[in-house]
Structures are given as structure tokens and as C-alpha cells.
Design an enzyme around this catalytic site. Sequence first.
Site, mmCIF file in Angstrom:
data_model
loop_
_atom_site.group_PDB
_atom_site.id
_atom_site.type_symbol
_atom_site.label_atom_id
_atom_site.label_comp_id
_atom_site.label_asym_id
_atom_site.label_seq_id
_atom_site.Cartn_x
_atom_site.Cartn_y
_atom_site.Cartn_z
ATOM 1 N N CYS A 1 -0.844 -17.527 56.414
ATOM 2 C CA CYS A 1 0.376 -17.717 55.636
ATOM 3 C C CYS A 1 0.193 -18.943 54.741
ATOM 4 C CB CYS A 1 1.569 -17.911 56.564
ATOM 5 S SG CYS A 1 1.412 -19.384 57.611
ATOM 6 N N HIS B 1 2.220 -27.805 62.720
ATOM 7 C CA HIS B 1 3.372 -27.576 63.589
ATOM 8 C C HIS B 1 4.379 -28.715 63.583
ATOM 9 C CE1 HIS B 1 0.001 -25.187 65.366
ATOM 10 N NE2 HIS B 1 0.913 -24.256 65.219
ATOM 11 N N CYS C 1 3.936 -27.772 58.007
ATOM 12 C CA CYS C 1 4.439 -26.667 57.196
ATOM 13 C C CYS C 1 5.844 -27.001 56.695
ATOM 14 C CB CYS C 1 4.474 -25.390 58.026
ATOM 15 S SG CYS C 1 5.261 -24.000 57.173
ATOM 16 N N HIS D 1 5.744 -25.667 73.266
ATOM 17 C CA HIS D 1 5.089 -25.368 71.992
ATOM 18 C C HIS D 1 5.132 -26.613 71.107
ATOM 19 C CE1 HIS D 1 4.388 -23.578 68.006
ATOM 20 N NE2 HIS D 1 3.825 -22.572 68.654
ATOM 21 N N GLU E 1 5.522 -27.083 67.977
ATOM 22 C CA GLU E 1 6.633 -27.130 67.025
ATOM 23 C C GLU E 1 7.937 -27.522 67.700
ATOM 24 O OE1 GLU E 1 9.331 -24.070 64.421
ATOM 25 O OE2 GLU E 1 7.202 -23.567 64.614
ATOM 26 N N CYS F 1 10.094 -17.974 59.842
ATOM 27 C CA CYS F 1 9.419 -18.038 58.547
ATOM 28 C C CYS F 1 9.160 -16.646 57.986
ATOM 29 C CB CYS F 1 8.134 -18.859 58.656
ATOM 30 S SG CYS F 1 6.665 -17.925 59.086
ATOM 31 N N ASN G 1 3.102 -16.716 67.144
ATOM 32 C CA ASN G 1 3.401 -15.567 66.285
ATOM 33 C C ASN G 1 2.459 -14.395 66.566
ATOM 34 O OD1 ASN G 1 1.358 -15.279 63.767
ATOM 35 N ND2 ASN G 1 1.538 -17.430 64.289
#
Length: 316
Positions: free
Chosen positions: A15, A77, A99, A127, A129, A197, A227
Site C-alpha cells: 500500500c 505503525h 503511515c 499490536h 499500532e 485504511c 491485515n
Amino acid sequence: MPLMKIILAAPRGFCAGVNMAIESLDLTIKAFGKPVYVYHEIVHNKYVVDTFKSKGAVFVDHLEEVPEGSTLLFSAHGVSPAIRKLARDRKLTAIDATCPLVTKVHLEAIKFAKEGYTIVLIGHEGHDEVIGTMGEAPEAIVLVESQAEIDALPFDDTTKLAYLTQTTLSVDDANRIIRGLKARFPQIVGPPKEDICYATQNRQEAVHLLAEEADIVLVLGSQNSSNSQRLKEIAKEHGKPAYLIDGAQDIHGEWFSDAQTVLITAGASAPESVVQEVVEYLRDRFGAAVESRSIRSEDVHFPLPRELRNLTISAK
């Protein structure tokens, strides 16, 4: 006639956020020399991480491992304010490759917390993020990832509540949790625009639409890629055998004993080179023919971190 048909899903793979982070690390190594330290994996993909290790990147989970004065890259992240402060205290040259879509969630958390909301963050405990987002307002954020956890929340209808989501969740799962939150807490508010996202949604949509045509689904991505795990789960929800693999070396030939059609996709941090290795494996072993199927076009680009933009200009 070919013995096997491959449906190659698109969009798949990198991405815009991953492209930006990888380009950032590559340019940082070239500009500052090795070693370049990276806080956590630059993206959750074993092939990418191993490639950068060979180029001089050192991945760390604690900033105490980074010598004072070194060059440090924050991964895609995102990180908490406490990590940024520690980097400054250690006099590190920090370059932020977070990001922008993750940064959006961080800013929403700060805004909601300043306005006096208690924030329910929908995401996976541990995680990277999620850790970074919760670090923006730890006293104001609680984490949930199931209806049972919603039921256990100690709030009532007088509590000022807002919700946010991890960007890489399953769209279906996130919507299910959001519905559960709204059913229990009608007063809860969300962000102006959803947090999951565009790339995560597009890759999930492709699997939803194409899995029915396949006998088996291969997802290129690493086990710690949220993801990528969601893509495998979606395929299984359609009743298809699905495998999450780093590359052709992880394939077991017996998976294909009854498979005439194979759907191949890739998580947002998996490089196209590993996809093509799998395609070649199936061509060589089963005489597979490839049909590319694009369900949506992507044309998104994120700028490099400001610390690197002038370096790019000068390099030209």
C-alpha cells in the site's frame, strides 16, 4: 488445457504507507550510512525485514538498545509520545515513517481526549499500532476486540464516549464491534471518517468477491501481519481452505490435490516479488495459467518524511 487456473487478485501487496516506509528506510541507509536503527519492524513482513537487515538496518524493540546519537527510524505503525521523548533524550536522529492513516487515528485520539471523551479503541492487544495509539492518551483509552469485552465495559449512558479503530482490522469485524458499541451506548460518537485504511478495505473486498470462484486461497504475508491474517480469515468465512505464507518455500503440494482454481492475494506489507515466486511455483509444478482480476484501482501516494524530502531532491 492447463491443469490449474490461478486468479491473481488486485489490488494486492504494498500500500502507499508501506511504499513510503520502505523508501524512507532505504534512503536513510544511503544518506546516513549503516547501521540505521528501526523501532520495531519497518512493516510486518519477514522478507522485507530480512532484506533490510542485509543492507544494514538494525531492528529493536527497546530504544535502550540504540546507542546515543544514532540514526533511528520509526516504523509505519507509529509510536507513542513517550517513545518520541525517549528518542530525544537519547539524542537520536529520529525519522518518522509512520503511515499518515495511522497518524490520523493518533490525532483523533488526542482530540477526543482533550474534549473529555473516554475512547474505546477497537483493535488487537499488543499490536504495534494499538500500542502507539493508546500511548497518545493512556488514561482515556480502553481497548476492545469482542462483544464480550463490550459487555464488560463499566460505563453507563451518561459517560461521554467515542470510538476509534485500528487501521488494519477486518471491515466486517470492525463494523460488528461498532454496532455492538452503538447498541449498548447510543451516545457513543465516532471519527468524521472511518479509520480502516483504503488498502485494507480494497484487499478484503477482492477476497470477498473472488473467493467463491476458487478451490483454495493463498495469502502472501507474514504471521504477524494483521491485515494479512484478515484476508485468510475472510477466505475461510467463504468456506475455502486458506493459507498465509511468506513465500513459495512454505507451500505444501498436497494442498492442491483437489484444487483446480487457486486465488492468490497479498497483504499490504508483502512484496510483489514473493507473489510472483508463488505464481512461478504453481506454473512449474501444475502447469497453471494466470488470470489477473482487478476489482478496484489504487492511485495513492504518501510523501516521504520531511527529514528525507530534501535528501531526495539533492539526490536527483
